[in-house]
Every structure is written in structure tokens, then in C-alpha cells.
Design a protein around this motif. Structure first.
Motif, PDB file in Angstrom:
ATOM      1  N   SER A 253       0.788  -1.237   0.000  1.00 24.27           N
ATOM      2  CA  SER A 253       0.000   0.000   0.000  1.00 24.27           C
ATOM      3  C   SER A 253       0.819   1.287   0.000  1.00 24.27           C
ATOM      4  O   SER A 253       0.278   2.359  -0.229  1.00 24.27           O
ATOM      5  CB  SER A 253      -0.975  -0.004   1.172  1.00 24.27           C
ATOM      6  OG  SER A 253      -0.258  -0.125   2.372  1.00 24.27           O
ATOM      7  N   GLN A 254       2.107   1.195   0.262  1.00 24.97           N
ATOM      8  CA  GLN A 254       2.923   2.417   0.253  1.00 24.97           C
ATOM      9  C   GLN A 254       4.240   2.193  -0.480  1.00 24.97           C
ATOM     10  O   GLN A 254       4.767   1.079  -0.499  1.00 24.97           O
ATOM     11  CB  GLN A 254       3.179   2.889   1.689  1.00 24.97           C
ATOM     12  CG  GLN A 254       1.898   3.307   2.393  1.00 24.97           C
ATOM     13  CD  GLN A 254       2.150   3.847   3.797  1.00 24.97           C
ATOM     14  OE1 GLN A 254       3.292   3.991   4.223  1.00 24.97           O
ATOM     15  NE2 GLN A 254       1.083   4.145   4.504  1.00 24.97           N
ATOM     16  N   PHE A 255       4.747   3.288  -1.054  1.00 25.06           N
ATOM     17  CA  PHE A 255       5.895   3.191  -1.941  1.00 25.06           C
ATOM     18  C   PHE A 255       6.907   4.302  -1.676  1.00 25.06           C
ATOM     19  O   PHE A 255       6.533   5.443  -1.427  1.00 25.06           O
ATOM     20  CB  PHE A 255       5.430   3.268  -3.406  1.00 25.06           C
ATOM     21  CG  PHE A 255       4.275   2.350  -3.671  1.00 25.06           C
ATOM     22  CD1 PHE A 255       4.494   1.037  -4.060  1.00 25.06           C
ATOM     23  CD2 PHE A 255       2.970   2.790  -3.484  1.00 25.06           C
ATOM     24  CE1 PHE A 255       3.418   0.174  -4.264  1.00 25.06           C
ATOM     25  CE2 PHE A 255       1.891   1.934  -3.692  1.00 25.06           C
ATOM     26  CZ  PHE A 255       2.116   0.621  -4.084  1.00 25.06           C
ATOM     27  N   GLN A 256       8.167   3.907  -1.740  1.00 21.28           N
ATOM     28  CA  GLN A 256       9.257   4.864  -1.556  1.00 21.28           C
ATOM     29  C   GLN A 256      10.367   4.447  -2.509  1.00 21.28           C
ATOM     30  O   GLN A 256      10.650   3.264  -2.650  1.00 21.28           O
ATOM     31  CB  GLN A 256       9.739   4.777  -0.095  1.00 21.28           C
ATOM     32  CG  GLN A 256      10.846   5.734   0.270  1.00 21.28           C
ATOM     33  CD  GLN A 256      11.320   5.553   1.723  1.00 21.28           C
ATOM     34  OE1 GLN A 256      10.618   4.992   2.566  1.00 21.28           O
ATOM     35  NE2 GLN A 256      12.524   6.036   2.009  1.00 21.28           N
ATOM     36  N   GLY A 257      10.970   5.402  -3.175  1.00 26.38           N
ATOM     37  CA  GLY A 257      12.049   5.062  -4.095  1.00 26.38           C
ATOM     38  C   GLY A 257      12.237   6.142  -5.135  1.00 26.38           C
ATOM     39  O   GLY A 257      11.433   7.070  -5.240  1.00 26.38           O
ATOM     40  N   TYR A 258      13.294   5.992  -5.915  1.00 25.55           N
ATOM     41  CA  TYR A 258      13.652   7.015  -6.905  1.00 25.55           C
ATOM     42  C   TYR A 258      12.520   7.274  -7.895  1.00 25.55           C
ATOM     43  O   TYR A 258      12.373   8.383  -8.396  1.00 25.55           O
ATOM     44  CB  TYR A 258      14.928   6.611  -7.651  1.00 25.55           C
ATOM     45  CG  TYR A 258      16.172   6.591  -6.794  1.00 25.55           C
ATOM     46  CD1 TYR A 258      16.176   7.114  -5.502  1.00 25.55           C
ATOM     47  CD2 TYR A 258      17.377   6.061  -7.296  1.00 25.55           C
ATOM     48  CE1 TYR A 258      17.331   7.094  -4.725  1.00 25.55           C
ATOM     49  CE2 TYR A 258      18.527   6.041  -6.528  1.00 25.55           C
ATOM     50  CZ  TYR A 258      18.504   6.556  -5.240  1.00 25.55           C
ATOM     51  OH  TYR A 258      19.636   6.544  -4.486  1.00 25.55           O
ATOM     52  N   LEU A 259      11.718   6.245  -8.206  1.00 24.13           N
ATOM     53  CA  LEU A 259      10.598   6.452  -9.129  1.00 24.13           C
ATOM     54  C   LEU A 259       9.661   7.542  -8.614  1.00 24.13           C
ATOM     55  O   LEU A 259       9.202   8.385  -9.373  1.00 24.13           O
ATOM     56  CB  LEU A 259       9.799   5.141  -9.293  1.00 24.13           C
ATOM     57  CG  LEU A 259       8.494   5.255 -10.099  1.00 24.13           C
ATOM     58  CD1 LEU A 259       8.782   5.441 -11.588  1.00 24.13           C
ATOM     59  CD2 LEU A 259       7.596   4.042  -9.891  1.00 24.13           C
TER      60      LEU A 259
END
Ligand code: C2E
Ligand code: CA
Ligand code: CA
Ligand code: CA
Length: 278
Positions: A253-259
């Protein structure tokens, strides 16, 4: 024969001495940096599936007068070994609380949560719980906005002390996440006993989730595990849209990163939030 070993001996001695000299130089440099306020916190956005910014992880950098921006990989371990991580960690927490306080009456920002990396040594300090509670009190912030990231290495040591401290803080609303999940040795029974609100799937699994069957299985399993235990699952190191889609399709449900966004200075993060959440 004897001559060769003598030469070897002096070569080794020289290497050892330079190493020690470099280490103590780093040590005094870091102490000076703390005094002279050369550290800065970068904000890496964390987004939900609807592409809204729900928070940021704070990542420390050293703005070195000669070397430029130095990443934590070059000084955190050292700070941990010398104990400097204690004042450094306190500085990070102070900055974080002050920022949360600053945002508390701004509609666009008051729901943003901030996640701070807590080192083992810092967490093990006898006064850690009292210090966090005092911080929350002093800045008058909502404890729910503060998230503490712990790694699995902490778990193997002293479960008793760990659970006691975590529970004491959770009672006041502070949230905990387990960082780099999957790379350490925590067992499921540990996981069940700890009051965690979030699992962070380690970047190493995300990076080959589409190309390596084992990583794919691990990622699916961790997401299912987190869901079944009522925890939020966040993926770190998301670099491609295909990875994000796979993760979302599998319930992450959650996203972290260069994208989504690189770690960035505060001003850029504010602009980022305005662009995404306004
Ligand atoms: P971490 O907690 O696992 O932080 C994530 C690291 O992955 C960060 O590196 C971040 O810049 C990087 N990253 C994020 N997204 C991506 C991506 O899409 N691709 C790639 N290749 N990398 C990505 P960074 O900032 O160099 O930090 C390294 C480590 O230093 C952190 O790993 C954390 O363990 C430690 N650290 C950083 N700030 C602090 C701090 O304030 N206190 C303590 N104790 N440790 C800190
Ligand atoms: Ca982290
Ligand atoms: Ca991590
Ligand atoms: Ca990591």
C-alpha cells in the motif's frame, strides 16, 4: 627471509597507523560538524497507491565544507562505534519534532508523518523512552506523526527490553516500523510480539522482484504477512513503474524510491507535497 618479514611488519604497521589516524581525524571532523551544524536532513517522499504523499523518511547528510555532500554510508557506522551517534541521533530527533511542530497548523502538511532511523545504540540508551516523550511534550506535537524505524539487528539482542520500550512509546501514540525487512534474522514469533505498525520491504528484494523468482516469492509473502498481522507494508527502493504496479497489484500500500522521488532538501519536499496533495 628475516628481511622480508621485517619489511612486511613495517608495511603493516604503517597501514595500521594511517588507518587509526584517518579514523580519529574522521572522529574529530564529525564532532566539529555537529558543533558547526554541518548536518542536514533530506526528505524522501512516501506515497500511497493513490499517489498522495503520506510522509517522508529523513535521511542524514553531511554538508562538508570541502568535500561537499557526504552520505551516511561514510559516517554512520563510525558514529555508531564511537558513540557520537547519540548526540547526532538527538539532533535528528530535535529537527524532526521542530518540523512537525511547524507543520501542525498547516492544512496541507499537518497529516504528513516523518520517519526517523534509530540506531541500535541510540535505542538501547536507558533514557530513550523518556527522551522521546519529553521531545513530544516539549514541541507539543501529535505523537502519531512520529515514526521510528528500527532494524532487525535490534531484535536478536534483548526482546524483553525492546518490547517494554516499544510498548511504552506506542501507548503514547508513537509508531514503529521494521526497516530492511527480510535481510535480518527476526522470526515470526518476534514479529508477532512487537507492536509494529509497518514493515518496510528491503530494497534488495524490490530491485529484482520482476526478474528473480525467489525475490518475487519473498515480496508476495511479506506483503501477505504484513496484511494478516494488520501492518502497513511499504516497499523501499522502487525504481520503475513496472515494480510499482507489481507491488500494488499484490497489495502493497505504500511506496518509496527514486521512481516516486529521491531524497531531497526540505524546500523541495514542500514543493513536492504541494504538487501531489493540493
Ligand atoms: P535506509 O534506512 O535503508 O535508507 C534507504 C537508503 O536507500 C537511503 O540511502 C536512500 O537514499 C536509498 N534509496 C532510496 N530509494 C532508493 C532507490 O530507489 N534506489 C536506490 N538505489 N537507493 C534508494 P542513504 O540516504 O545513503 O542512507 C543509507 C543508510 O544510512 C540508511 O539506510 C540508514 O540506515 C542510514 N541513515 C540515514 N540517515 C540516518 C539517521 O539519521 N540516523 C541513523 N541512525 N541512520 C541513518
Ligand atoms: Ca530506513
Ligand atoms: Ca531501509
Ligand atoms: Ca537499507
Amino acid at each position: 627471509q628475516g628481511g622480508v618479514s621485517m619489511v612486511l611488519f613495517f608495511v603493516l604497521l604503517h597501514i595500521l597507523q594511517t588507518d587509526t589516524a584517518e579514523r580519529s581525524e574522521l572522529d574529530s571532523d564529525l564532532r566539529a560538524a555537529l558543533r558547526e551544524r554541518q548536518f542536514v536532513l533530506y526528505y524522501q517522499p512516501q506515497l500511497n497507491a493513490a499517489n498522495r504523499v503520506i510522509g517522508a523518511e529523513l535521511l542524514i547528510r553531511w554538508q562538508h565544507p570541502q568535500r561537499g555532500l557526504v552520505g551516511p554510508g561514510e559516517f554512520i557506522d563510525h558514529a555508531e562505534n564511537t558513540g557520537l551517534i547519540i548526540p547526532l541521533g538527538q539532533w535528528v530527533l530535535e529537527q524532526t519534532a521542530a518540523q512537525l511542530r511547524h507543520w501542525s497548523d498547516e492544512p496541507l502538511f499537518r497529516d504528513i508523518g516523518l520517519a526517523v532511523n534509530i540506531s541500535q545504540k541510540q535505542f538501547r540508551q536507558p533514557g530513550f523512552v523518556a527522551e522521546i516523550l519529553a521531545l513530544i511534550e516539549r514541541h507539543g506535537i501529535a505523537a502519531q506523526r512520529l515514526e521510528l524505524e528500527l532494524t532487525e539487528t535490534l531484535i536478536v539482542h534483548d526482546m524483553e527490553d525492546l518490547t517494554r520500550k516499544m510498548n511504552a512509546l506506542v501507548e503514547h501514540g508513537v509508531r514503529f516500523s521494521l526497516d530492511d525487512f527480510g535481510t535480518g534474522f527476526s522470526s515470526l514469533s518476534h514479529l508477532k510480539r512487537l507492536p509494529l505498525s509497518k514493515l518496510k520491504i528491503d530494497r534488495s528484494f524490490i530491485c529484482d522482484v520482476l526478474t528473480d523468482a525467489n525475490s518475487e516469492t519473498i515480496v508476495r509473502t511479506v506483503i501477505a504477512l504484513g496484511q494478516s498481522m494488520g501492518m502497513t507494508v511499504i516497499a523501499e527502493g522502487v525504481e520503475t513503474e513496472a515494480q510499482r504496479r507489481f507491488l500494488a497489484d499484490n497489495g502493497c500500500s505504500q511506496f518509496q524510491g527514486y521512481l516516486l522521488g529521491r531524497p531531497m532538501p526540505l524546500a523541495d519536499f514542500c514543493t513536492f507535497v504541494q504538487r501531489h496533495n493540493a
